[in-house]
Design a protein around this motif. Structure first.
Motif, PDB file in Angstrom:
ATOM      1  N   ASP A  43       0.936  -1.176   0.025  1.00 59.00           N
ATOM      2  CA  ASP A  43       0.028   0.062  -0.089  1.00 59.00           C
ATOM      3  C   ASP A  43       0.937   1.121  -0.001  1.00 59.00           C
ATOM      4  O   ASP A  43       0.434   2.470   0.079  1.00 59.00           O
ATOM      5  CB  ASP A  43      -1.133   0.061   1.335  1.00 59.00           C
ATOM      6  CG  ASP A  43      -0.183  -0.195   2.427  1.00 59.00           C
ATOM      7  OD1 ASP A  43       1.050  -0.049   2.576  1.00 59.00           O
ATOM      8  OD2 ASP A  43      -0.814  -0.299   3.607  1.00 59.00           O
ATOM      9  N   ARG A  44       2.397   1.082   0.208  1.00 55.70           N
ATOM     10  CA  ARG A  44       3.078   2.080   0.156  1.00 55.70           C
ATOM     11  C   ARG A  44       3.439   2.576  -1.353  1.00 55.70           C
ATOM     12  O   ARG A  44       4.300   3.726  -1.577  1.00 55.70           O
ATOM     13  CB  ARG A  44       4.201   2.047   0.921  1.00 55.70           C
ATOM     14  CG  ARG A  44       3.913   2.191   2.560  1.00 55.70           C
ATOM     15  CD  ARG A  44       4.843   2.142   3.330  1.00 55.70           C
ATOM     16  NE  ARG A  44       5.684   0.413   3.413  1.00 55.70           N
ATOM     17  CZ  ARG A  44       6.919   0.191   3.970  1.00 55.70           C
ATOM     18  NH1 ARG A  44       7.342   0.963   4.791  1.00 55.70           N
ATOM     19  NH2 ARG A  44       7.074  -1.042   3.791  1.00 55.70           N
ATOM     20  N   ILE A  45       3.185   1.689  -2.270  1.00 58.55           N
ATOM     21  CA  ILE A  45       3.416   2.175  -3.618  1.00 58.55           C
ATOM     22  C   ILE A  45       2.544   3.115  -4.216  1.00 58.55           C
ATOM     23  O   ILE A  45       1.126   2.933  -4.186  1.00 58.55           O
ATOM     24  CB  ILE A  45       3.382   0.992  -4.619  1.00 58.55           C
ATOM     25  CG1 ILE A  45       4.649  -0.083  -4.242  1.00 58.55           C
ATOM     26  CG2 ILE A  45       3.675   1.498  -6.253  1.00 58.55           C
ATOM     27  CD1 ILE A  45       4.844  -1.316  -4.792  1.00 58.55           C
ATOM     28  N   ASP A  46       2.927   4.128  -4.808  1.00 59.42           N
ATOM     29  CA  ASP A  46       1.871   5.233  -5.571  1.00 59.42           C
ATOM     30  C   ASP A  46       1.758   4.564  -6.841  1.00 59.42           C
ATOM     31  O   ASP A  46       2.676   5.245  -7.816  1.00 59.42           O
ATOM     32  CB  ASP A  46       2.866   6.663  -5.502  1.00 59.42           C
ATOM     33  CG  ASP A  46       1.964   7.744  -5.930  1.00 59.42           C
ATOM     34  OD1 ASP A  46       1.046   7.450  -6.814  1.00 59.42           O
ATOM     35  OD2 ASP A  46       2.187   8.941  -5.904  1.00 59.42           O
ATOM     36  N   TRP A  47       0.732   3.928  -7.049  1.00 56.39           N
ATOM     37  CA  TRP A  47       0.584   3.291  -8.338  1.00 56.39           C
ATOM     38  C   TRP A  47       0.362   4.306  -9.481  1.00 56.39           C
ATOM     39  O   TRP A  47       0.831   4.229 -10.527  1.00 56.39           O
ATOM     40  CB  TRP A  47      -0.714   2.438  -8.309  1.00 56.39           C
ATOM     41  CG  TRP A  47      -0.345   1.240  -7.300  1.00 56.39           C
ATOM     42  CD1 TRP A  47      -0.650   0.898  -6.134  1.00 56.39           C
ATOM     43  CD2 TRP A  47       0.328   0.209  -7.799  1.00 56.39           C
ATOM     44  NE1 TRP A  47      -0.381  -0.257  -5.525  1.00 56.39           N
ATOM     45  CE2 TRP A  47       0.479  -0.735  -6.539  1.00 56.39           C
ATOM     46  CE3 TRP A  47       1.101  -0.272  -9.184  1.00 56.39           C
ATOM     47  CZ2 TRP A  47       1.195  -2.053  -6.677  1.00 56.39           C
ATOM     48  CZ3 TRP A  47       1.835  -1.616  -8.882  1.00 56.39           C
ATOM     49  CH2 TRP A  47       1.890  -2.249  -7.914  1.00 56.39           C
ATOM     50  N   GLU A  48      -0.092   5.338  -8.967  1.00 55.60           N
ATOM     51  CA  GLU A  48      -0.775   6.202 -10.245  1.00 55.60           C
ATOM     52  C   GLU A  48       0.493   7.192 -10.521  1.00 55.60           C
ATOM     53  O   GLU A  48       0.700   7.394 -11.522  1.00 55.60           O
ATOM     54  CB  GLU A  48      -1.498   7.443  -9.615  1.00 55.60           C
ATOM     55  CG  GLU A  48      -1.954   8.494 -10.625  1.00 55.60           C
ATOM     56  CD  GLU A  48      -2.955   9.411 -10.082  1.00 55.60           C
ATOM     57  OE1 GLU A  48      -3.344  10.483 -10.816  1.00 55.60           O
ATOM     58  OE2 GLU A  48      -3.125   9.386  -8.801  1.00 55.60           O
ATOM     59  N   SER A  49       1.449   7.222  -9.815  1.00 48.23           N
ATOM     60  CA  SER A  49       2.764   7.799 -10.197  1.00 48.23           C
ATOM     61  C   SER A  49       3.853   6.655 -11.018  1.00 48.23           C
ATOM     62  O   SER A  49       4.139   7.087 -11.998  1.00 48.23           O
ATOM     63  CB  SER A  49       3.684   8.367  -9.001  1.00 48.23           C
ATOM     64  OG  SER A  49       3.149   9.370  -8.366  1.00 48.23           O
TER      65      SER A  49
END
Length: 262
Positions: A165-171
């Motif tokens: 959940d710490r991955i900024d998937w949008e970025s």
């Protein structure tokens, strides 16, 4: 090869070397890794280390399995780290042999920090990581200047076994033309949904490479929208590396295994 060995470092008693064994093919071992395997008194190895690599060990060396496979009973990371400390404290020449590269999603950093806290001398031996070497064996270049000037490497699950959940998937979706994912096959459905929701095309090319660089290598080409279904239909199982991006399209021209290559 033996004539090179006198020029390579000598493993001292009471030290721990952390080495990467590469993604599977023993030919991808580095000279430093071979040198370490041949000298070690005790080799603590992971599940993804090819057994042929261990055949290089001394006949009197002790081989200790410390593999971790999802969903199966395995040693706790803290116990593995402390085992390295214990063996070094006994005056052993200790080799921690890990698949791929120790510092690429291999928990090598955790083990080194434990050694540091216990004042155990150590050496790091990098290895060929599956996200580069495995894709090369599948005929997929991780970078190509006509396609990408950046690549993102990420893990498909965190320490609790769920999508991080710490991955900024949008970025990631917007900023990286090529995405290489380790340990992502189990959660490829939710991951694909994250990327599509962030703007990646449903039809973007995806390749899944299982048992990379070994005789059991399997490659499935699919799309983001179809990845979960196609992986299930193919009956694929870990270990696997997943790549998303236009570089997958080069596989038709660059696929070399099965074309006379050895």
């Amino acid at each position: 090869m033996d004539e090179w060995l006198p020029h390579l470092p000598v493993m001292e008693a009471g030290t721990v070397w952390l080495a990467g064994a590469g993604p599977g093919d023993p030919g991808l071992l580095t000279m430093h890794a071979v040198n370490a395997i041949r000298q070690a008194d005790d080799i603590v190895y992971d599940a993804l280390v090819n057994a042929d690599c261990l055949r290089l060990a001394r006949s009197d060396a002790t081989l200790e399995y410390a593999g971790k496979r999802g969903g199966k009973p395995s040693a706790r990371q803290a116990d593995i780290s402390l085992r390295l400390v214990e063996l070094a404290g006994q005056g052993k020449k200790v080799l921690r042999l890990k698949g791929g590269d120790p510092f690429v999603f291999g928990r090598g950093g955790e083990e080194v920090l434990t050694l540091v806290r216990h004042n155990i001398p150590f050496r790091i031996i990098p290895g060929v990581t599956a996200g580069i070497g495995g894709l090369a064996y599948a005929g997929i270049p991780v970078t190509h200047r006509e396609v990408n000037h950046a690549v993102t490497f990420l893990t498909g699950h965190d320490s609790s076994g769920v999508v991080p959940d710490r991955i900024d998937w949008e970025s990631v979706a917007k900023g990286s033309p090529v995405i290489v994912m380790y340990m992502a096959m189990k959660h490829i459905g939710p991951i694909a949904n994250h990327l599509i929701a962030a703007g990646r095309s449903r039809d973007e090319k995806v390749a899944v490479v299982c048992n990379a660089t070994t005789a059991q290598q399997q490659v499935v080409e699919t799309t983001l929208a179809q990845a979960e279904e196609d992986i299930a239909l193919a009956g694929l199982s870990p270990p696997a590396v997943v790549v998303v991006g236009a570089v997958v399209g080069f596989r038709d021209m660059m696929k070399w295994l099965g074309k006379g290559a050895t």
